[in-house]
Design a protein around this motif. Structure first.
Motif, PDB file in Angstrom:
ATOM      1  N   UNK A   1      -8.937  -1.427   2.281  1.00  0.00           N
ATOM      2  CA  UNK A   1      -9.628  -0.340   1.591  1.00  0.00           C
ATOM      3  C   UNK A   1     -10.673   0.358   2.455  1.00  0.00           C
ATOM      4  N   UNK A   2     -11.476  -0.441   3.206  1.00  0.00           N
ATOM      5  CA  UNK A   2     -12.530   0.174   4.027  1.00  0.00           C
ATOM      6  C   UNK A   2     -11.931   1.180   4.999  1.00  0.00           C
ATOM      7  N   UNK A   3     -10.808   0.792   5.570  1.00  0.00           N
ATOM      8  CA  UNK A   3     -10.207   1.657   6.582  1.00  0.00           C
ATOM      9  C   UNK A   3      -9.181   2.614   5.987  1.00  0.00           C
ATOM     10  N   UNK A   4      -9.043   2.583   4.667  1.00  0.00           N
ATOM     11  CA  UNK A   4      -8.107   3.480   3.988  1.00  0.00           C
ATOM     12  C   UNK A   4      -6.720   3.395   4.630  1.00  0.00           C
ATOM     13  N   UNK A   5      -6.234   2.167   4.762  1.00  0.00           N
ATOM     14  CA  UNK A   5      -5.062   1.939   5.594  1.00  0.00           C
ATOM     15  C   UNK A   5      -4.104   0.980   4.899  1.00  0.00           C
ATOM     16  N   UNK A   6      -2.822   1.226   5.113  1.00  0.00           N
ATOM     17  CA  UNK A   6      -1.812   0.293   4.622  1.00  0.00           C
ATOM     18  C   UNK A   6      -0.861  -0.017   5.761  1.00  0.00           C
ATOM     19  N   UNK A   7      -0.719  -1.291   6.080  1.00  0.00           N
ATOM     20  CA  UNK A   7       0.092  -1.685   7.230  1.00  0.00           C
ATOM     21  C   UNK A   7       1.206  -2.614   6.781  1.00  0.00           C
ATOM     22  N   UNK A   8       2.396  -2.313   7.192  1.00  0.00           N
ATOM     23  CA  UNK A   8       3.477  -3.260   6.940  1.00  0.00           C
ATOM     24  C   UNK A   8       3.701  -4.087   8.194  1.00  0.00           C
ATOM     25  N   UNK A   9       3.618  -5.410   8.037  1.00  0.00           N
ATOM     26  CA  UNK A   9       3.647  -6.271   9.222  1.00  0.00           C
ATOM     27  C   UNK A   9       5.032  -6.454   9.798  1.00  0.00           C
ATOM     28  N   UNK A  10       6.045  -6.051   9.073  1.00  0.00           N
ATOM     29  CA  UNK A  10       7.392  -6.233   9.596  1.00  0.00           C
ATOM     30  C   UNK A  10       7.843  -4.990  10.362  1.00  0.00           C
ATOM     31  N   UNK A  11       7.739  -3.836   9.685  1.00  0.00           N
ATOM     32  CA  UNK A  11       8.199  -2.610  10.340  1.00  0.00           C
ATOM     33  C   UNK A  11       7.153  -2.069  11.289  1.00  0.00           C
ATOM     34  N   UNK A  12       5.909  -2.538  11.128  1.00  0.00           N
ATOM     35  CA  UNK A  12       4.835  -2.012  11.943  1.00  0.00           C
ATOM     36  C   UNK A  12       4.313  -0.676  11.460  1.00  0.00           C
ATOM     37  N   UNK A  13       4.833  -0.194  10.327  1.00  0.00           N
ATOM     38  CA  UNK A  13       4.362   1.089   9.807  1.00  0.00           C
ATOM     39  C   UNK A  13       2.888   0.987   9.444  1.00  0.00           C
ATOM     40  N   UNK A  14       2.169   2.030   9.735  1.00  0.00           N
ATOM     41  CA  UNK A  14       0.736   2.043   9.517  1.00  0.00           C
ATOM     42  C   UNK A  14       0.388   3.406   8.944  1.00  0.00           C
ATOM     43  N   UNK A  15      -0.048   3.460   7.684  1.00  0.00           N
ATOM     44  CA  UNK A  15      -0.328   4.769   7.085  1.00  0.00           C
ATOM     45  C   UNK A  15      -1.739   4.794   6.514  1.00  0.00           C
ATOM     46  N   UNK A  16      -2.271   6.013   6.418  1.00  0.00           N
ATOM     47  CA  UNK A  16      -3.560   6.163   5.757  1.00  0.00           C
ATOM     48  C   UNK A  16      -3.336   6.799   4.393  1.00  0.00           C
ATOM     49  N   UNK A  17      -4.411   7.156   3.721  1.00  0.00           N
ATOM     50  CA  UNK A  17      -4.312   7.672   2.361  1.00  0.00           C
ATOM     51  C   UNK A  17      -3.846   6.589   1.385  1.00  0.00           C
ATOM     52  N   UNK A  18      -4.657   5.545   1.307  1.00  0.00           N
ATOM     53  CA  UNK A  18      -4.384   4.435   0.403  1.00  0.00           C
ATOM     54  C   UNK A  18      -4.273   4.880  -1.063  1.00  0.00           C
ATOM     55  N   UNK A  19      -5.142   5.811  -1.497  1.00  0.00           N
ATOM     56  CA  UNK A  19      -4.998   6.241  -2.903  1.00  0.00           C
ATOM     57  C   UNK A  19      -3.601   6.759  -3.205  1.00  0.00           C
ATOM     58  N   UNK A  20      -3.006   7.483  -2.278  1.00  0.00           N
ATOM     59  CA  UNK A  20      -1.656   7.991  -2.521  1.00  0.00           C
ATOM     60  C   UNK A  20      -0.643   6.843  -2.554  1.00  0.00           C
ATOM     61  N   UNK A  21      -0.855   5.861  -1.696  1.00  0.00           N
ATOM     62  CA  UNK A  21       0.019   4.681  -1.724  1.00  0.00           C
ATOM     63  C   UNK A  21      -0.032   4.048  -3.106  1.00  0.00           C
ATOM     64  N   UNK A  22      -1.244   3.817  -3.605  1.00  0.00           N
ATOM     65  CA  UNK A  22      -1.396   3.106  -4.876  1.00  0.00           C
ATOM     66  C   UNK A  22      -1.003   3.965  -6.071  1.00  0.00           C
ATOM     67  N   UNK A  23      -0.923   5.277  -5.855  1.00  0.00           N
ATOM     68  CA  UNK A  23      -0.387   6.142  -6.907  1.00  0.00           C
ATOM     69  C   UNK A  23       1.131   6.202  -6.838  1.00  0.00           C
ATOM     70  N   UNK A  24       1.703   5.441  -5.948  1.00  0.00           N
ATOM     71  CA  UNK A  24       3.158   5.470  -5.802  1.00  0.00           C
ATOM     72  C   UNK A  24       3.661   6.775  -5.238  1.00  0.00           C
ATOM     73  N   UNK A  25       2.864   7.400  -4.401  1.00  0.00           N
ATOM     74  CA  UNK A  25       3.219   8.705  -3.845  1.00  0.00           C
ATOM     75  C   UNK A  25       4.121   8.604  -2.631  1.00  0.00           C
TER      76      UNK A  25
END
Ligand code: SAM
Lengths: 426, 453
Positions: free
Chosen positions: A365-389
């Motif tokens: 949350x602090x870094x507004x970041x979502x990281x998938x440890x398998x694919x290595x994908x790293x995205x910002x905009x956590x609110x959009x992630x949690x809104x299922x965007x």
């Protein structure tokens, strides 16, 4: 990517397309896009079988053979494409040796495109060879259970539940809440007004949903400062998401659906299930009038238990409970088989597998970041992630790609292991 | 009831909704409050009314919060696949009743004999015959006509039962029936729509203690037979009605003694909101004064029987008389627990309730569901009655086989063990509290067992 109504086929195709693009990039930056000989060997064998079947079917139609032919026709045509691309490249290499300078220039220009084509067709061939996951065409159940520990995990479980629910809504997938139970042992609500969740089950009713969501299974980790935390310390908690194949309620299709046949993953011997109605003590009957008729089923051999009190109808609760139990058992059987297969190929491949304990994704949350440890994908905009965007969509797609590539690697490893065994025998 | 901690109210209103806190005193825990709130919301959404949804929702929650059972608030209760309308003044169907009704339906579908003739005494909402009908019609093995009859003393119950038939036909859960010429008309029979369903279901308002009750139903079984007859010739059959032999007598009669009714054994919501008539057998005097003169010629001993048996068991004594005269193939009687089950078994085994003052003095309170182990050893109470009853005194004797079913009769792989009552072995099936005393005429029982083996 898609608007409702949802057509799972096209969705999977477009997911694959993303996968292909990345695969090509990787392959074309590397040198020669060579398929492992073991895979090529397998593809050739299947193509021979395919051609024989085609010939045979012309004289005498046999539905079983026709089905088999359909299954492997993908491989046959992919192999033909691959061989065409390879021949083209060979020709090009001949031209590069040419005395004519202009010819050489032209050939050079075409080289990149032809290489890319070969990479693509070799990827397609690998995908065609990779057996489809047996549950891939089924609807699925997403089970969300907070990890052990404090309330943070429970709040976050609620967030994930809403994330998937709105994701489905955004995508136009039909989804239904099968179970949504608040936990009973804690105080306040989370910073976003979440309730502490004990367990939730969301059914995504579209066929093929299992394939879309199977990459979501595993431990999801959250790092944030809880609303109640005065010192501003970041807490880490975890939520488990399990993806189970769901037994389609109506329009039964031909795959695993024959759950009353003992060979099906979904088969349960009714004699092995203990059924209890959970009633609050007392004399029962005319003496009490409880509204709820919760049903609890326990599969004795595995100890898997489900309890349902979603509906006022005892019948309905029983149906839901049986369906959930069937799904859990099928998933478990599948996992056991996969584990056995994994052990077989471990000698060849040391790739990471999703097991129940691994953290697959972190929501920071602090870094507004979502990281998938398998694919290595790293995205910002956590609110959009949690809104299922769309941001969540991106992460899920990256995992799809990763899964497809992993399946291919697994396949290669299997073939190589088999080849080694074969050689030893000789 | 213990007081709920204030923190729970606070949590209910914060975590679920302020209205959940209103429901907490009647629901007792967060999960139930959340569930009921959801069900009320779903109900409001699925029904139409000129009153705005929000207002309806709020007022239903308020009504529920005063302790009115949810089934009366919403006006229905799912029962098997059916939807049973519920109204104040008529008992709400219970899940235990649903379970054994489905169980006996299953037994009936396996026994080949059609046409089927079924009688439900004390029918209330009519839930039992309605669900039986639904299950029997769903079974491919039941071909012939089905005739069902529900009887209740309460005009409210009979009216509601008839409404329930029409309601479930309207919902498409039951087919409209082709009415027999002499059955009272119910529902909206539309033969052209349903070519096949051949059933009659009627509900009538009658007191099962009335002497005229038997003659009206079974004109040919007039003589009370304390000596079990040989039952050789079946009743004459008529062309358009199923034969007169009764395939199933089923009853969920009032079985709570007035002392258990006022004690904590009976939940407050039941006591305050459901009809006493449906739960507590009437005080013997008022029950019988009306008939004592009439009945003196036939069941002269009856009154004594009703007076001497346990006050919770009065209806079973009457059911025993009816069984003695009619000899149904199968009898299903709901009971309130192990103690009552054993008293009922005893009553049938020794073919006498009056001669058995002792069973009201056993220390098994009505319907507490406990005391199972202790009563198992109580074989051979001092009855010493020389005459075998309907059931005989040993296993494999008598005209009927007897079983006790627990709350979940089909549970645990049809688990079965034996209890000994007055030297007679009784099969006990299933899991949970004792819920049903089941009698099956030996000829049918042998048929059933043969099918199993
Ligand atoms: C425990 S309720 C059972 C209702 C319904 N069969 C069920 O299982 O939900 C008992 C019913 O018996 C009826 N009843 C009471 N005394 C009766 C009598 N003497 N004759 C016929 N019915 C009676 C009551 O009106 C009530 O509907």
């Amino acid at each position: 990517m898609l608007a409702a109504p949802w057509v799972c086929r096209s969705c999977m195709v477009s997911l694959r397309r993303v996968g292909r693009a990345q695969f090509i990039r990787r392959f074309s930056t590397e040198s020669a896009p060579n398929l492992p000989p073991a895979l090529l060997e397998r593809a050739r064998k299947l193509t021979v079988e395919h051609d024989q079947l085609t010939a045979g079917l012309e004289n005498d139609f046999d539905p079983k053979k026709a089905k088999r032919m359909g299954e492997i026709s993908r491989v046959a045509s992919a192999l033909k494409e691959f061989e065409k691309a390879k021949a083209a490249l060979g020709e090009l290499h001949g031209l590069l040796e040419s005395d004519d300078a202009e010819m050489r220039e032209l050939a050079k220009d075409d080289l990149a495109a032809t290489n890319a084509q070969l990479a693509e067709s070799s990827h397609n061939l690998s995908v065609a060879l990779t057996p489809k996951h047996p549950f891939a065409d089924m609807p699925c159940l997403l089970e969300i259970v907070p990890g052990p520990g404090g309330t943070e995990g429970r709040y976050f479980a609620d967030s994930l539940f809403h994330m998937y629910k709105t994701y489905c809504a955004n995508k136009g997938y039909r989804a239904r809440v099968v179970k949504y139970e608040a936990s009973d042992s804690d105080g306040s609500t989370g910073s976003e007004g979440e309730i502490p969740l004990q367990e939730a089950v969301l059914e995504v009713q579209e066929q093929g949903a299992y394939d879309v969501f199977r990459g979501e299974a595993g431990m999801h980790r959250v790092q944030r400062v809880p609303a109640t935390e005065k010192s501003g310390r970041t807490h880490t908690s975890a939520v488990a998401v399990w993806v189970l194949p769901s037994f389609p309620e109506s329009d039964v299709t031909d795959f695993e659906a024959d759950w009353d046949k003992p060979e099906s993953d979904f088969y349960i011997d009714p004699g092995e299930v203990k059924s209890e109605k959970m009633r609050a003590g007392g004399a029962g009957g005319q003496h009490v009038n409880k509204t709820e008729s919760a049903v609890r089923l326990t599969h004795i051999p595995t100890g898997i238990a489900v309890s349902i009190q979603e509906s006022r109808s005892q019948q309905r609760n029983r149906e839901i409970a049986w369906r959930l139990l069937r799904s859990r058992i099928a998933q478990k059987r599948r996992e056991e088989r996969e584990e056995a297969a994994r052990q077989l190929r471990n000698s060849v491949l040391a790739s990471s597998q999703i097991t129940r304990g691994d953290k697959i994704r972190t929501y920071q949350f602090q870094q507004d970041r979502c990281t998938d440890h398998r694919s290595g994908a790293n995205v910002h905009n956590l609110p959009d992630v949690l809104r299922g965007g769309e941001t969540l969509g991106k992460v899920m797609e990256s995992v799809q790609t990763w899964l497809v590539n992993k399946d291919i690697q697994g396949l290669i490893a299997d073939e190589e292991a088999a080849a080694v065994v074969e050689k030893k025998r000789k | 009831m213990p007081r709920l901690p204030p923190s729970l109210f606070w949590r209910a209103s914060k975590e679920i909704s302020p209205l959940a806190a209103r429901l907490l005193p009647v629901c007792r825990d967060l999960q139930s409050a959340a569930n009921e709130l959801r069900w009320i919301r779903e109900h409001v959404k699925s029904t139409q009314s000129p009153v705005p949804d929000g207002l309806r929702f709020w007022s239903l929650v308020e009504k529920r919060a005063t302790g009115v059972p949810l089934q009366y608030v919403l006006g229905n209760q799912p029962f098997g696949d059916l939807d049973i309308l519920c109204r104040r003044g008529v008992l709400i169907p219970r899940p235990e009743t649903e379970a054994y009704t489905l169980h006996i339906a299953n037994i009936l579908t396996k026994s080949s004999s059609t046409p089927l003739n079924i009688l439900d005494l004390c029918t209330g909402t009519g839930c039992i015959p309605l669900l039986l009908l639904h299950s029997l019609l769903a079974s491919p093995s039941v071909a012939g006509p089905i005739s069902l009859h529900g009887v209740d003393i309460s005009p409210h119950a009979v009216r509601l039962a008839r409404e329930n038939l029409a309601h479930n036909i309207r919902l498409g859960l039951l087919p409209a029936s082709i009415q027999g010429p002499n059955s009272s008309s119910l529902g909206s029979g539309n033969p052209s729509q349903n070519p096949n369903p051949y059933y009659t279901l009627k509900f009538t308002e009658q007191d099962i203690f009335s002497p005229s009750f038997l003659s009206s139903h079974f004109p040919s079984s007039q003589q009370p037979s304390t000596q079990p007859s040989t039952q050789s010739n079946p009743q004459p059959t008529s062309k358009d009605m199923p034969k007169n032999d009764l395939d199933l007598l089923i009853s969920n009669p009032p079985y709570i003694s007035s002392s258990a009714f006022t004690s904590r054994t009976t939940a407050r919501a039941v006591r305050q909101h459901e009809p006493r008539l449906a739960l507590v057998p009437d005080p013997i005097s008022s029950l019988l004064t009306a008939y004592s003169r009439e009945s003196s010629h036939s069941g002269g001993s009856s009154q004594k029987v009703y007076e001497s048996c346990h006050p919770a068991d009065v209806f079973y004594a009457r059911l025993a008389e009816i069984v003695g005269m009619v000899r149904p193939k199968r009898v299903v009687m709901e009971v309130g627990g192990w103690g009552q089950a054993m008293r009922v078994v005893r009553g049938f085994v020794v073919d006498g309730w009056g001669s058995h003052n002792s069973f009201s003095t056993h220390n098994m309170s009505s319907g507490d569901g406990s005391g199972y182990e202790s009563s198992e050893s109580k074989s051979g109470s001092g009855s010493g009655s020389g005459s075998d009853g309907l059931l005989g005194s040993g296993r494999g004797q008598g005209e009927y086989e007897i079983e006790v079913w627990r709350d979940e009769p089909a549970g645990e792989n049809d688990a079965k063990h034996w209890a000994v009552v007055d030297q007679r072995e009784v099969a006990v099936r299933g899991r949970g509290l004792a819920r049903v005393v089941y009698l099956v005429r030996r000829d049918c029982w042998e048929e059933d067992e043969g099918r199993k083996g």
